[in-house]
Scaffold this active site. Structure first.
Site, PDB file in Angstrom:
ATOM      1  N   ASN A   1      89.223  47.831-118.220  1.00  0.00           N
ATOM      2  CA  ASN A   1      87.949  47.151-118.000  1.00  0.00           C
ATOM      3  C   ASN A   1      88.129  46.220-116.797  1.00  0.00           C
ATOM      4  OD1 ASN A   1      85.645  45.602-118.102  1.00  0.00           O
ATOM      5  ND2 ASN A   1      86.097  44.638-120.076  1.00  0.00           N
ATOM      6  N   TRP A   2      87.584  46.653-115.662  1.00  0.00           N
ATOM      7  CA  TRP A   2      87.804  45.876-114.431  1.00  0.00           C
ATOM      8  C   TRP A   2      86.934  44.623-114.377  1.00  0.00           C
ATOM      9  CZ3 TRP A   2      87.936  50.182-110.033  1.00  0.00           C
ATOM     10  CH2 TRP A   2      88.981  51.076-110.304  1.00  0.00           C
ATOM     11  N   LYS A   3      85.970  44.516-115.270  1.00  0.00           N
ATOM     12  CA  LYS A   3      85.033  43.380-115.278  1.00  0.00           C
ATOM     13  C   LYS A   3      84.398  43.213-113.890  1.00  0.00           C
ATOM     14  CE  LYS A   3      87.543  41.510-119.145  1.00  0.00           C
ATOM     15  NZ  LYS A   3      87.907  40.371-119.948  1.00  0.00           N
TER      16      LYS A   3
ATOM     17  N   HIS B   1      80.690  44.030-125.385  1.00  0.00           N
ATOM     18  CA  HIS B   1      81.880  43.234-125.051  1.00  0.00           C
ATOM     19  C   HIS B   1      81.594  41.762-125.370  1.00  0.00           C
ATOM     20  CE1 HIS B   1      84.971  41.206-122.720  1.00  0.00           C
ATOM     21  NE2 HIS B   1      85.654  42.333-122.820  1.00  0.00           N
TER      22      HIS B   1
ATOM     23  N   GLU C   1      82.117  39.165-123.780  1.00  0.00           N
ATOM     24  CA  GLU C   1      81.527  38.414-122.667  1.00  0.00           C
ATOM     25  C   GLU C   1      80.027  38.683-122.570  1.00  0.00           C
ATOM     26  OE1 GLU C   1      84.380  39.732-119.748  1.00  0.00           O
ATOM     27  OE2 GLU C   1      85.891  38.578-120.841  1.00  0.00           O
TER      28      GLU C   1
ATOM     29  N   GLU D   1      88.621  43.386-130.385  1.00  0.00           N
ATOM     30  CA  GLU D   1      89.096  42.409-129.408  1.00  0.00           C
ATOM     31  C   GLU D   1      88.867  41.002-129.944  1.00  0.00           C
ATOM     32  OE1 GLU D   1      89.118  44.186-125.204  1.00  0.00           O
ATOM     33  OE2 GLU D   1      87.110  43.461-125.546  1.00  0.00           O
TER      34      GLU D   1
ATOM     35  N   GLY E   1      91.908  37.379-122.159  1.00  0.00           N
ATOM     36  CA  GLY E   1      92.161  36.626-120.928  1.00  0.00           C
ATOM     37  C   GLY E   1      92.924  35.336-121.139  1.00  0.00           C
TER      38      GLY E   1
ATOM     39  N   SER F   1      94.601  40.535-123.891  1.00  0.00           N
ATOM     40  CA  SER F   1      95.901  40.242-123.286  1.00  0.00           C
ATOM     41  C   SER F   1      96.941  41.336-123.519  1.00  0.00           C
ATOM     42  CB  SER F   1      96.416  38.880-123.761  1.00  0.00           C
ATOM     43  OG  SER F   1      95.524  37.853-123.359  1.00  0.00           O
TER      44      SER F   1
ATOM     45  N   GLY G   1      92.017  44.368-119.824  1.00  0.00           N
ATOM     46  CA  GLY G   1      91.249  43.667-118.798  1.00  0.00           C
ATOM     47  C   GLY G   1      92.144  43.335-117.607  1.00  0.00           C
ATOM     48  N   GLY G   2      92.661  42.119-117.590  1.00  0.00           N
ATOM     49  CA  GLY G   2      93.441  41.611-116.456  1.00  0.00           C
ATOM     50  C   GLY G   2      94.529  42.565-115.976  1.00  0.00           C
TER      51      GLY G   2
HETATM   52  P1  PGA Z   1      92.226  40.938-121.122  1.00  0.00           P
HETATM   53  O1  PGA Z   1      90.736  41.466-121.367  1.00  0.00           O
HETATM   54  O2  PGA Z   1      93.142  42.146-121.207  1.00  0.00           O
HETATM   55  O3  PGA Z   1      92.203  40.338-119.747  1.00  0.00           O
HETATM   56  O4  PGA Z   1      92.542  39.946-122.178  1.00  0.00           O
HETATM   57  C1  PGA Z   1      90.447  42.445-122.331  1.00  0.00           C
HETATM   58  C2  PGA Z   1      88.965  42.716-122.377  1.00  0.00           C
HETATM   59  O5  PGA Z   1      88.187  41.758-122.234  1.00  0.00           O
HETATM   60  O6  PGA Z   1      88.519  43.861-122.547  1.00  0.00           O
END
Ligand code: PGA
Length: 251
Positions: free
Chosen positions: A10-12, A96, A98, A168, A174, A214, A235-236
């Site tokens: 997930n590149w956000k 998600h 977010e 999640e 994050g 994470s 994500g990251g």
């Molecule tokens: P993260 O994000 O790996 O940076 O914790 C995961 C996500 O939000 O899908």
């Protein structure tokens, strides 16, 4: 039983169209022709088309990060299922945390998107998970149950096995704080029992439940060893070809 794991990036809100091409090319090269896991890249909308061209004929699949449930119309800033399908998008992240916390998305709204994504032959990656306050209050399982049930309402039995769940925990996203494999497994197992209750044991046992929050090359193998963890939403660590490829090739 699921044998194949799925690793989604997930590149956000990261990577321009050109940067996405270069990242996708490096990931495709590292994954090889026959990766041992399913791999999905989820760039921002503006990079979907360029990344789609890189992925043409490759094993790596394309996902979007969101979608609007309506077909078309006055929804400024939104993108429809059909728009995604014409770019060969096969997966779509829905609900998600977010989107839920920063953009006020409710279970009902997410449910409408899930139904529409399925009707357009896209696999929803439905995100669920509790906040730190909810975990501390001991309501983790109740929150996850509510999200799973509400977001999958009306999904037909013949469609349910194309749904992917991503557990999640919001406190792990994050933050560098990963849930231990045991903590994650407890919720994954619970999710599967809820799915079994509503859609039958057979369907639930073939549905992938990903862990997200994470995920890094160092913690992937331990998480993937758990019985009900069938992959990861990253994500990251998906923003660099090297780290993401280490996760893909975690064995
Ligand atoms: P993260 O994000 O790996 O940076 O914790 C995961 C996500 O939000 O899908």
């Amino acid at each position: 039983m699921i044998r194949r794991k799925l690793i989604a990036g997930n590149w956000k809100m990261n990577k321009t169209a050109a940067e996405g091409v270069s990242l996708a090319q490096d990931i495709v090269a590292a994954a090889g022709k026959e990766p041992s896991v399913d791999v999905v890249l989820c760039p921002p909308f503006t990079a979907l088309e360029s990344v789609s061209r890189v992925l043409e004929g490759q094993a790596v699949k394309l996902g979007a990060q969101n979608m609007h449930p309506e077909r078309s119309g006055a929804f400024t800033g939104e993108v429809s299922a059909e728009m995604l399908r014409t770019l060969y998008v096969t997966h779509v992240i829905l609900g998600h945390s977010e989107r839920r916390t920063l953009f006020g998305e409710t279970d009902d709204f997410i449910n409408r998107k899930v139904v529409v994504a399925l009707a357009h032959q896209m696999k929803p990656i439905l995100c669920v998970g509790e906040t730190l306050a909810e975990r501390d209050a001991g309501t983790t399982l109740a929150v996850v149950q509510r999200q799973v049930e509400a977001c999958l309402r009306g999904v037909k039995p013949d469609q349910i096995t194309t749904v992917i769940i991503a557990y999640e925990p919001v406190w792990a996203i994050g933050t560098g704080k990963t849930a231990t494999p045991e903590i994650a497994e407890e919720t994954h197992e619970f999710c599967r029992s809820i799915l079994a209750e509503h859609f039958g044991k057979r369907a639930s046992s073939s549905m992938p439940i990903l862990y997200g929050g994470s995920v890094k090359p160092e913690n992937t193998a331990a998480l993937m060893q758990e019985k009900d963890i069938n992959g990861a939403l990253v994500g990251g660590a998906s923003l660099e070809a090297k780290t993401f490829s280490q996760i893909v090739n975690y064995r």
